[in-house]
Design a protein around this motif. Structure first.
Motif, PDB file in Angstrom:
ATOM      1  N   THR A  75       8.193  -0.388   0.900  1.00 10.35           N
ATOM      2  CA  THR A  75       7.090   0.852   0.958  1.00 10.35           C
ATOM      3  C   THR A  75       5.824   1.000  -0.296  1.00 10.35           C
ATOM      4  O   THR A  75       4.649   0.621   0.382  1.00 10.35           O
ATOM      5  CB  THR A  75       7.562   2.017   0.319  1.00 10.35           C
ATOM      6  OG1 THR A  75       8.883   2.882   1.645  1.00 10.35           O
ATOM      7  CG2 THR A  75       6.712   3.542   0.221  1.00 10.35           C
ATOM      8  N   GLU A  76       6.240  -0.431  -0.856  1.00 13.38           N
ATOM      9  CA  GLU A  76       5.112  -0.465  -1.989  1.00 13.38           C
ATOM     10  C   GLU A  76       4.107  -1.564  -0.943  1.00 13.38           C
ATOM     11  O   GLU A  76       3.458  -1.926  -0.984  1.00 13.38           O
ATOM     12  CB  GLU A  76       5.656  -1.668  -3.092  1.00 13.38           C
ATOM     13  CG  GLU A  76       6.552  -0.825  -4.038  1.00 13.38           C
ATOM     14  CD  GLU A  76       6.975  -1.501  -5.342  1.00 13.38           C
ATOM     15  OE1 GLU A  76       7.005  -2.678  -5.589  1.00 13.38           O
ATOM     16  OE2 GLU A  76       7.800  -1.016  -5.275  1.00 13.38           O
ATOM     17  N   ARG A 122       9.755   7.012   8.101  1.00 11.16           N
ATOM     18  CA  ARG A 122       9.477   7.494   6.584  1.00 11.16           C
ATOM     19  C   ARG A 122       8.499   6.503   5.879  1.00 11.16           C
ATOM     20  O   ARG A 122       7.429   7.147   4.952  1.00 11.16           O
ATOM     21  CB  ARG A 122      10.854   7.309   6.278  1.00 11.16           C
ATOM     22  CG  ARG A 122      10.727   7.851   4.472  1.00 11.16           C
ATOM     23  CD  ARG A 122       9.946   9.790   4.586  1.00 11.16           C
ATOM     24  NE  ARG A 122       9.831   9.685   3.422  1.00 11.16           N
ATOM     25  CZ  ARG A 122       9.019  10.839   3.032  1.00 11.16           C
ATOM     26  NH1 ARG A 122       7.889  10.887   3.737  1.00 11.16           N
ATOM     27  NH2 ARG A 122       9.207  10.882   1.654  1.00 11.16           N
ATOM     28  N   VAL A 123       8.277   4.823   5.954  1.00 13.95           N
ATOM     29  CA  VAL A 123       7.836   4.125   5.234  1.00 13.95           C
ATOM     30  C   VAL A 123       6.735   4.571   5.467  1.00 13.95           C
ATOM     31  O   VAL A 123       5.561   4.414   4.307  1.00 13.95           O
ATOM     32  CB  VAL A 123       8.417   2.584   5.271  1.00 13.95           C
ATOM     33  CG1 VAL A 123       7.304   1.427   5.587  1.00 13.95           C
ATOM     34  CG2 VAL A 123       9.797   2.325   4.271  1.00 13.95           C
ATOM     35  N   LYS A 137       4.933   7.680   4.189  1.00 18.98           N
ATOM     36  CA  LYS A 137       5.278   7.342   2.586  1.00 18.98           C
ATOM     37  C   LYS A 137       3.539   6.589   2.172  1.00 18.98           C
ATOM     38  O   LYS A 137       3.295   6.514   1.531  1.00 18.98           O
ATOM     39  CB  LYS A 137       6.184   6.413   2.062  1.00 18.98           C
ATOM     40  CG  LYS A 137       7.077   7.695   1.566  1.00 18.98           C
ATOM     41  CD  LYS A 137       8.590   6.953   1.250  1.00 18.98           C
ATOM     42  CE  LYS A 137       9.197   7.507   0.684  1.00 18.98           C
ATOM     43  NZ  LYS A 137      10.511   7.031  -0.204  1.00 18.98           N
ATOM     44  N   ALA A 138       3.438   5.230   3.415  1.00 21.84           N
ATOM     45  CA  ALA A 138       1.928   4.364   3.236  1.00 21.84           C
ATOM     46  C   ALA A 138       0.920   5.553   3.325  1.00 21.84           C
ATOM     47  O   ALA A 138      -0.307   5.199   4.000  1.00 21.84           O
ATOM     48  CB  ALA A 138       2.243   3.452   3.787  1.00 21.84           C
TER      49      ALA A 138
END
Length: 78
Positions: free
Chosen positions: A4-5, A36-37, A40-41
């Motif tokens: 995610t980061e 999901r990543v 979230k981005a």
């Protein structure tokens, strides 16, 4: 997590540093973690599509998904 980061950093650099108008990513429909990543981005689901592969991984029968975010959407989120 790290994925995610990394995805958020990539999106955050793509617009100002690379001067692109849109960031696009794809993954298998069944890959919930990757989906999901991408969400979230800041990317949103665009479509589900099917590509003929010479051999298939389990779950490939459900197709792939495309996610994207435009420069305008990214600026609204910032």
């Amino acid at each position: 997590g790290y994925a995610t980061e990394g995805a958020m950093a990539m999106v955050g650099q793509a617009f100002p540093a690379l001067d692109v108008d849109r960031v696009v990513a794809t993954t298998m429909t069944v890959n919930i973690g990757s989906r999901r990543v991408l969400e979230k981005a800041g990317l949103s689901l665009v479509r589900t599509f099917f590509v003929p592969w010479p051999s298939y991984l389990p779950g490939a029968e459900h197709g792939d998904v495309e996610y994207a975010i435009s420069r305008q959407a990214w600026l609204r989120q910032a």
